[in-house]
Write a protein that holds these residues in place. Sequence first.
Motif, PDB file in Angstrom:
ATOM      1  N   PHE A 208       0.799  -1.219   0.000  1.00 51.23           N
ATOM      2  CA  PHE A 208       0.000   0.000   0.000  1.00 51.23           C
ATOM      3  C   PHE A 208       0.835   1.274   0.000  1.00 51.23           C
ATOM      4  N   GLY A 209       2.148   1.122   0.118  1.00 47.23           N
ATOM      5  CA  GLY A 209       3.025   2.287   0.047  1.00 47.23           C
ATOM      6  C   GLY A 209       2.841   3.264   1.189  1.00 47.23           C
ATOM      7  N   ARG A 210       2.402   2.784   2.309  1.00 47.40           N
ATOM      8  CA  ARG A 210       2.199   3.667   3.465  1.00 47.40           C
ATOM      9  C   ARG A 210       2.372   2.881   4.761  1.00 47.40           C
ATOM     10  N   VAL A 211       2.504   3.624   5.840  1.00 48.80           N
ATOM     11  CA  VAL A 211       2.601   3.016   7.171  1.00 48.80           C
ATOM     12  C   VAL A 211       1.231   2.470   7.562  1.00 48.80           C
ATOM     13  N   PRO A 212       1.143   1.271   8.127  1.00 55.34           N
ATOM     14  CA  PRO A 212      -0.156   0.746   8.552  1.00 55.34           C
ATOM     15  C   PRO A 212      -0.758   1.601   9.667  1.00 55.34           C
ATOM     16  N   GLU A 213      -2.070   1.486   9.863  1.00 57.39           N
ATOM     17  CA  GLU A 213      -2.723   2.237  10.934  1.00 57.39           C
ATOM     18  C   GLU A 213      -2.140   1.815  12.275  1.00 57.39           C
ATOM     19  N   LEU A 214      -1.755   2.804  13.079  1.00 52.69           N
ATOM     20  CA  LEU A 214      -1.079   2.526  14.343  1.00 52.69           C
ATOM     21  C   LEU A 214      -1.972   2.899  15.525  1.00 52.69           C
ATOM     22  N   ASP A 215      -1.750   2.233  16.663  1.00 49.95           N
ATOM     23  CA  ASP A 215      -2.452   2.619  17.873  1.00 49.95           C
ATOM     24  C   ASP A 215      -1.717   3.788  18.522  1.00 49.95           C
ATOM     25  N   ARG A 216      -2.192   4.221  19.680  1.00 53.84           N
ATOM     26  CA  ARG A 216      -1.615   5.431  20.297  1.00 53.84           C
ATOM     27  C   ARG A 216      -0.176   5.214  20.756  1.00 53.84           C
ATOM     28  N   GLN A 217       0.274   3.951  20.819  1.00 53.57           N
ATOM     29  CA  GLN A 217       1.654   3.672  21.198  1.00 53.57           C
ATOM     30  C   GLN A 217       2.548   3.407  19.988  1.00 53.57           C
ATOM     31  N   GLY A 218       1.972   3.515  18.791  1.00 55.52           N
ATOM     32  CA  GLY A 218       2.773   3.352  17.582  1.00 55.52           C
ATOM     33  C   GLY A 218       2.848   1.929  17.057  1.00 55.52           C
ATOM     34  N   ARG A 219       1.943   1.038  17.511  1.00 55.72           N
ATOM     35  CA  ARG A 219       1.949  -0.354  17.070  1.00 55.72           C
ATOM     36  C   ARG A 219       0.892  -0.575  15.993  1.00 55.72           C
ATOM     37  N   PRO A 220       1.136  -1.446  14.997  1.00 59.96           N
ATOM     38  CA  PRO A 220       0.148  -1.716  13.947  1.00 59.96           C
ATOM     39  C   PRO A 220      -1.122  -2.320  14.540  1.00 59.96           C
ATOM     40  N   LYS A 221      -2.264  -1.680  14.293  1.00 59.56           N
ATOM     41  CA  LYS A 221      -3.521  -2.159  14.859  1.00 59.56           C
ATOM     42  C   LYS A 221      -3.901  -3.535  14.344  1.00 59.56           C
TER      43      LYS A 221
END
Length: 365
Positions: A208-221
């Motif tokens: 997808f050429g982008r960072v995956p959606e992250l939680d408030r701590q910066g982890r991939p949801k």
Amino acid sequence: METFYEVMRRKGISRRSFMKYCSLTATSLGLAPSFVPQIAHAMETKPRTPVLWLHGLECTCCTESFIRSAHPLAKDVVLSMISLDYDDTLMAAAGHQAEAVLEEIMTKYKGNYILAVEGNPPLNEDGMFCIQSGRPFVEKLRHVAKDAQALIAWGSCASWGCVQAAKPNPTQATPIDKVITNKPIIKVPGCPPIAEVMTGVITYMLTFGRVPELDRQGRPKMFYSQRIHDKCYRRPHFDAGQFVEDWDDESARKGYCLYKMGCKGPTTYNACSTVMWNEGTSFPIKAGHGCIGCSEDGFWDKGSFYDRLTNIQQFGVEANADKVGGTAAAVVGAAVAAHAAISVAKRSYDTAKAKKQAPAASTNA
């Protein structure tokens, strides 16, 4: 640079096998079948992304986990999906030759490479507790990160500091987001992270050429949105108040909940209970040991791994493990009593109704 699809075709992989691979990739990422064409298009058109992989203070367990990925295979990720141009653990080159490759890739793909970091930099004594390439690792980290597209923090060492940062932390081991503050950082914690979680994050970024959606701590949801407790196969025993009280007791042999033995599943966010390890074979709780919460910040300084959680009231019905069984029984008892009361009331109502209708029926006759 070749695309992933061109590499596969060169190796004799059929179009059918390629599409099957894309389907498996979508499944491993938890994506709907409608995303398969999107994944295939990305693999066909996007050139392989250069990845530089650095190692700070760590034990290399993240690399050991990564090379055991089954969906996709680590060899497919390293040799086909990405261009792993620098990793002093896996690469054949060493010394000046390896460092020359690092500088070449940084210059040629400025702003377009991904920096993966395993371990963390110690800051005490000007970083002298970890020397690489003749200089403190913290200097090397800053140098390579300045032109990176994004960073991936592999494992709890890079994400949180882990055991190197345990009190009193004499080396001042520090998570990478405290040093690199001007770049997107995807945290993939765990000691080590699950192999398929690691390759899944890379696959998503390439697709997808982008960072995956992250939680408030910066982890991939996609991998860190649920507690291990939520999908644990022992969860029904927790809800029923059935717990292991001592190692190897009868309850342990029956596979009861390990909460009282210190399991941190109720407060740990990870995919262990769904993705599991070794190609989906097992995970610590399934092997008979409670979760130690290794993907959570500060797990190393929160007392013994075998101290049970004393307060989990924030999780509603799970107010207290000592009471949950009794509560469940009380709820069932109340439900039975209510059902009985309703049944009695209904019978009384039906009887009264029948008596009122009886005289009318006699008159009509």
